[in-house]
Design a protein around this motif. Structure first.
Motif, PDB file in Angstrom:
ATOM      1  N   MET A   1      22.155  23.674  34.278  1.00 24.57           N
ATOM      2  CA  MET A   1      21.084  24.391  34.796  1.00 24.57           C
ATOM      3  C   MET A   1      21.105  25.658  33.900  1.00 24.57           C
ATOM      4  N   ALA A   2      21.037  26.062  33.662  1.00 27.89           N
ATOM      5  CA  ALA A   2      19.461  27.194  32.386  1.00 27.89           C
ATOM      6  C   ALA A   2      20.458  28.646  32.942  1.00 27.89           C
ATOM      7  N   ALA A   3      20.503  29.392  32.425  1.00 28.28           N
ATOM      8  CA  ALA A   3      20.571  30.751  32.074  1.00 28.28           C
ATOM      9  C   ALA A   3      19.291  30.971  31.946  1.00 28.28           C
ATOM     10  N   VAL A   4      18.986  31.636  33.048  1.00 29.63           N
ATOM     11  CA  VAL A   4      16.961  32.575  32.942  1.00 29.63           C
ATOM     12  C   VAL A   4      17.238  34.071  33.338  1.00 29.63           C
ATOM     13  N   TYR A   5      16.318  34.575  32.046  1.00 30.68           N
ATOM     14  CA  TYR A   5      16.516  35.956  31.663  1.00 30.68           C
ATOM     15  C   TYR A   5      15.242  36.731  32.187  1.00 30.68           C
ATOM     16  N   LEU A   6      14.528  37.185  33.269  1.00 30.00           N
ATOM     17  CA  LEU A   6      13.530  38.115  34.167  1.00 30.00           C
ATOM     18  C   LEU A   6      13.118  39.165  33.073  1.00 30.00           C
ATOM     19  N   ASP A   7      11.715  38.943  32.849  1.00 26.75           N
ATOM     20  CA  ASP A   7      11.357  39.933  31.719  1.00 26.75           C
ATOM     21  C   ASP A   7      10.987  40.866  32.877  1.00 26.75           C
ATOM     22  N   GLU A   8      10.386  42.069  32.725  1.00 29.55           N
ATOM     23  CA  GLU A   8      10.068  43.301  33.660  1.00 29.55           C
ATOM     24  C   GLU A   8       9.008  43.052  34.393  1.00 29.55           C
ATOM     25  N   ASN A   9       8.202  42.494  34.306  1.00 30.83           N
ATOM     26  CA  ASN A   9       7.258  42.430  35.032  1.00 30.83           C
ATOM     27  C   ASN A   9       7.935  40.987  36.508  1.00 30.83           C
ATOM     28  N   VAL A  10       8.378  40.252  36.042  1.00 32.92           N
ATOM     29  CA  VAL A  10       8.585  39.233  37.220  1.00 32.92           C
ATOM     30  C   VAL A  10       9.377  40.112  38.658  1.00 32.92           C
ATOM     31  N   SER A  11       8.324  39.372  39.229  1.00 36.11           N
ATOM     32  CA  SER A  11       9.998  40.052  40.492  1.00 36.11           C
ATOM     33  C   SER A  11      11.053  39.739  40.637  1.00 36.11           C
ATOM     34  N   VAL A  12      11.999  41.140  40.704  1.00 36.51           N
ATOM     35  CA  VAL A  12      13.187  40.943  40.934  1.00 36.51           C
ATOM     36  C   VAL A  12      13.547  39.784  42.171  1.00 36.51           C
ATOM     37  N   ALA A  13      12.468  39.768  42.964  1.00 29.05           N
ATOM     38  CA  ALA A  13      13.657  38.334  43.767  1.00 29.05           C
ATOM     39  C   ALA A  13      13.853  37.362  43.748  1.00 29.05           C
ATOM     40  N   VAL A  14      13.032  36.704  42.097  1.00 31.34           N
ATOM     41  CA  VAL A  14      12.985  35.902  42.112  1.00 31.34           C
ATOM     42  C   VAL A  14      14.331  35.162  41.372  1.00 31.34           C
ATOM     43  N   ALA A  15      14.843  36.546  40.828  1.00 24.72           N
ATOM     44  CA  ALA A  15      16.682  36.374  40.355  1.00 24.72           C
ATOM     45  C   ALA A  15      17.657  34.882  42.052  1.00 24.72           C
ATOM     46  N   PRO A  16      17.333  36.190  42.748  1.00 22.53           N
ATOM     47  CA  PRO A  16      18.109  35.211  43.779  1.00 22.53           C
ATOM     48  C   PRO A  16      17.954  34.158  44.563  1.00 22.53           C
ATOM     49  N   LEU A  17      16.732  33.914  44.348  1.00 21.22           N
ATOM     50  CA  LEU A  17      16.126  32.102  44.296  1.00 21.22           C
ATOM     51  C   LEU A  17      16.578  31.493  43.356  1.00 21.22           C
ATOM     52  N   LEU A  18      16.286  31.822  42.602  1.00 21.73           N
ATOM     53  CA  LEU A  18      17.132  30.778  41.016  1.00 21.73           C
ATOM     54  C   LEU A  18      18.439  30.896  41.106  1.00 21.73           C
ATOM     55  N   ARG A  19      19.115  31.503  41.691  1.00 26.64           N
ATOM     56  CA  ARG A  19      20.931  31.836  41.662  1.00 26.64           C
ATOM     57  C   ARG A  19      21.590  31.005  42.741  1.00 26.64           C
ATOM     58  N   GLU A  20      20.389  30.901  43.569  1.00 28.65           N
ATOM     59  CA  GLU A  20      20.290  30.167  45.195  1.00 28.65           C
ATOM     60  C   GLU A  20      20.034  27.895  45.011  1.00 28.65           C
ATOM     61  N   ARG A  21      19.357  27.738  44.079  1.00 31.90           N
ATOM     62  CA  ARG A  21      19.192  27.138  43.389  1.00 31.90           C
ATOM     63  C   ARG A  21      20.359  26.138  42.529  1.00 31.90           C
ATOM     64  N   GLY A  22      21.331  27.019  41.738  1.00 31.04           N
ATOM     65  CA  GLY A  22      22.518  26.497  40.899  1.00 31.04           C
ATOM     66  C   GLY A  22      22.481  27.499  39.777  1.00 31.04           C
ATOM     67  N   HIS A  23      21.393  28.139  39.313  1.00 34.45           N
ATOM     68  CA  HIS A  23      21.032  28.977  37.764  1.00 34.45           C
ATOM     69  C   HIS A  23      21.626  30.011  37.837  1.00 34.45           C
ATOM     70  N   TRP A  24      21.671  30.308  36.733  1.00 31.23           N
ATOM     71  CA  TRP A  24      22.445  32.029  36.342  1.00 31.23           C
ATOM     72  C   TRP A  24      21.160  32.639  36.422  1.00 31.23           C
ATOM     73  N   ALA A  25      20.905  33.531  36.849  1.00 32.47           N
ATOM     74  CA  ALA A  25      20.238  34.522  36.354  1.00 32.47           C
ATOM     75  C   ALA A  25      19.936  35.951  36.875  1.00 32.47           C
ATOM     76  N   GLU A  26      19.700  36.740  35.607  1.00 34.19           N
ATOM     77  CA  GLU A  26      19.641  37.909  35.281  1.00 34.19           C
ATOM     78  C   GLU A  26      18.160  39.139  35.314  1.00 34.19           C
ATOM     79  N   THR A  27      18.041  40.493  35.451  1.00 34.48           N
ATOM     80  CA  THR A  27      16.890  40.970  35.699  1.00 34.48           C
ATOM     81  C   THR A  27      16.692  42.056  34.930  1.00 34.48           C
ATOM     82  N   THR A  28      16.132  42.969  34.449  1.00 34.66           N
ATOM     83  CA  THR A  28      16.070  43.832  33.530  1.00 34.66           C
ATOM     84  C   THR A  28      16.552  44.716  33.593  1.00 34.66           C
ATOM     85  N   GLN A  29      16.106  44.788  35.234  1.00 36.34           N
ATOM     86  CA  GLN A  29      16.264  45.946  35.575  1.00 36.34           C
ATOM     87  C   GLN A  29      17.785  45.540  36.040  1.00 36.34           C
ATOM     88  N   ALA A  30      18.305  45.042  36.272  1.00 34.88           N
ATOM     89  CA  ALA A  30      20.011  44.868  36.891  1.00 34.88           C
ATOM     90  C   ALA A  30      21.084  45.276  34.947  1.00 34.88           C
TER      91      ALA A  30
END
Length: 126
Positions: free
Chosen positions: A1-30
């Motif tokens: 599983m990967a650790a993924v950091y979402l740039d500010e232009n990527v929807s924050v809604a992507v992070a929980p979808l990645l987490r549901e699939r077993g990846h670590w995901a964080e957003t610039t906003q958080a």
């Protein structure tokens, strides 16, 4: 599983979808990093070993090239965990699905930049 950091232009809604699939995901906003420049976003991701997910192909192509050429001059590790570029507009579900499928076939993205192109699929722009 990967650790993924979402740039500010990527929807924050992507992070929980990645987490549901077993990846670590964080957003610039958080991380309160929303107004940071693209170079600061890449540095944060690289310092923490996170794959950077963005929509900004031109900006990150330039930064990726500079990172690879100048990392020694900056006195930082020459490695970053990878940059994944997927174009807009895409729904959060579509983005997450594309990224999860891509990551499943790539054990390491170290110092690589991959760009999703609808007609060509994933293209290595390293």
């Amino acid at each position: 599983m990967a650790a993924v950091y979402l740039d500010e232009n990527v929807s924050v809604a992507v992070a929980p979808l990645l987490r549901e699939r077993g990846h670590w995901a964080e957003t610039t906003q958080a991380l309160m990093h929303r107004r940071a420049t693209d170079d600061a976003q890449l540095l944060l991701a690289a310092t923490n070993g996170w794959v950077l997910l963005t929509h900004d192909v031109e900006d990150y192509l330039l930064l990726h090239g500079a990172w690879r050429r100048w990392s020694r001059a900056w006195s930082v590790s020459p490695d970053h965990a990878g940059i994944v570029v997927i174009p807009q507009p895409r729904s959060p579900v579509e983005i997450a699905s594309q990224v999860v499928a891509f990551l499943a076939h790539r054990p390491s993205l170290t110092n690589q930049l991959w760009h999703w192109q609808p007609r060509a699929g994933w293209v290595d722009r390293s």
